[in-house]
Design a protein around this motif. Structure first.
Motif, PDB file in Angstrom:
ATOM      1  N   VAL A  30     -36.565 -30.611  -2.059  1.00 44.75           N
ATOM      2  CA  VAL A  30     -35.486 -30.541  -2.253  1.00 44.75           C
ATOM      3  C   VAL A  30     -35.196 -30.870  -3.484  1.00 44.75           C
ATOM      4  O   VAL A  30     -35.629 -32.387  -4.591  1.00 44.75           O
ATOM      5  CB  VAL A  30     -35.060 -32.115  -1.309  1.00 44.75           C
ATOM      6  N   LYS A  31     -33.893 -30.646  -4.122  1.00 46.94           N
ATOM      7  CA  LYS A  31     -32.953 -30.935  -5.905  1.00 46.94           C
ATOM      8  C   LYS A  31     -31.937 -31.834  -5.704  1.00 46.94           C
ATOM      9  O   LYS A  31     -30.921 -31.131  -4.808  1.00 46.94           O
ATOM     10  CB  LYS A  31     -33.181 -30.280  -6.200  1.00 46.94           C
ATOM     11  N   ASN A  32     -32.121 -32.575  -5.926  1.00 45.44           N
ATOM     12  CA  ASN A  32     -30.565 -33.071  -6.320  1.00 45.44           C
ATOM     13  C   ASN A  32     -30.079 -32.369  -7.423  1.00 45.44           C
ATOM     14  O   ASN A  32     -30.104 -32.431  -8.478  1.00 45.44           O
ATOM     15  CB  ASN A  32     -30.788 -35.099  -6.926  1.00 45.44           C
ATOM     16  N   TYR A  64     -25.880 -33.281  -4.341  1.00 45.25           N
ATOM     17  CA  TYR A  64     -25.952 -33.245  -3.368  1.00 45.25           C
ATOM     18  C   TYR A  64     -27.656 -32.604  -3.193  1.00 45.25           C
ATOM     19  O   TYR A  64     -28.078 -32.107  -3.933  1.00 45.25           O
ATOM     20  CB  TYR A  64     -25.386 -31.149  -2.875  1.00 45.25           C
ATOM     21  N   GLU A  65     -27.924 -32.574  -2.331  1.00 45.35           N
ATOM     22  CA  GLU A  65     -29.876 -32.485  -2.260  1.00 45.35           C
ATOM     23  C   GLU A  65     -29.448 -30.044  -1.829  1.00 45.35           C
ATOM     24  O   GLU A  65     -29.222 -30.317  -0.469  1.00 45.35           O
ATOM     25  CB  GLU A  65     -30.044 -33.513  -0.863  1.00 45.35           C
ATOM     26  N   SER A 124     -32.162 -26.815  -1.586  1.00 36.72           N
ATOM     27  CA  SER A 124     -33.488 -26.880  -1.435  1.00 36.72           C
ATOM     28  C   SER A 124     -33.510 -25.597  -2.056  1.00 36.72           C
ATOM     29  O   SER A 124     -32.514 -24.080  -1.702  1.00 36.72           O
ATOM     30  CB  SER A 124     -34.114 -26.725  -0.043  1.00 36.72           C
ATOM     31  N   ALA A 180     -25.740 -36.146  -1.234  1.00 35.19           N
ATOM     32  CA  ALA A 180     -27.285 -36.837  -1.107  1.00 35.19           C
ATOM     33  C   ALA A 180     -27.288 -37.775  -0.222  1.00 35.19           C
ATOM     34  O   ALA A 180     -25.665 -39.256  -0.883  1.00 35.19           O
ATOM     35  CB  ALA A 180     -28.082 -36.232  -1.835  1.00 35.19           C
ATOM     36  N   SER A 210     -29.971 -39.991  -0.373  1.00 33.58           N
ATOM     37  CA  SER A 210     -31.497 -40.756  -0.622  1.00 33.58           C
ATOM     38  C   SER A 210     -30.200 -41.176  -1.631  1.00 33.58           C
ATOM     39  O   SER A 210     -31.426 -41.779  -2.564  1.00 33.58           O
ATOM     40  CB  SER A 210     -32.363 -39.373  -0.700  1.00 33.58           C
TER      41      SER A 210
END
Length: 181
Positions: free
Chosen positions: A70-72, A118-119, A121, A139, A141
């Motif tokens: 997962v990338k921000n 946003y998270e 993938s 996101a 986190s």
């Protein structure tokens, strides 16, 4: 010998065809058949090309991989579909920027993409990525530090948010922030 006069030439009937070989009608039919064959081939080539484009489009809307990474990704205010698509392709979230942009515009969502972090993938399809960007579900986190907070207040909030003490200590290490003015 049966026949008739046509354009100054005697055109007769024979057993193998309706008109003899010098008939303008027969030449006209031959040209028409050639044109019809050419148009049929052109139609087939166009249909084949259309099917290939459709296959390319659908394939490029699929997920890049099955990776659960997962990338921000930050979508800045004022970014349009083209720049968002190019960034997502560069980050490895989507397969093809042009296919993504075409999908967004085709769904009439170009003005619905929201700014935020946003998270995302590579395991998400282009449709799923668009759904997240349109929903505005940012996101979860991320941890926001409001202005004017003391370090002890920030540390307390981070502990309450579930961060490990070692991660908080690493984040509080001031040496890593020397470039920030």
């Amino acid at each position: 010998h049966p026949g008739r006069l046509y354009a100054g030439k005697w055109v007769g009937y024979n057993k193998s065809s309706m008109f003899t070989h010098n008939s303008p009608v027969k030449k006209h039919h031959t040209l028409r058949n050639i044109v019809l064959c050419f148009l049929a081939l052109l139609l087939l080539a166009g249909a084949g090309g259309l099917l290939m484009v459709r296959k390319w489009y659908k394939q490029n809307l699929q997920a890049v991989s099955s990776s659960s990474e997962v990338k921000n990704i930050t979508i800045k205010s004022g970014m349009g579909p083209t720049s968002i698509a190019e960034m997502l392709e560069k980050e490895g979230i989507i397969r093809n920027a042009k296919a993504f942009e075409t999908y967004v515009r085709g769904q009439k969502l170009a003005t619905e993409l929201k700014a935020g972090v946003y998270e995302l993938s590579p395991s998400m399809s282009a449709q799923q990525v668009v759904d997240v960007l349109v929903s505005g579900k940012e996101a979860s986190s991320l941890f926001t530090i409001g202005p004017g907070k003391r370090l002890d207040q920030i540390e307390s909030r981070m502990l309450k948010a579930g961060y490990a003490q070692k991660d908080i200590d690493a984040a509080m290490e001031t040496g890593q922030y020397k470039d920030i003015a």
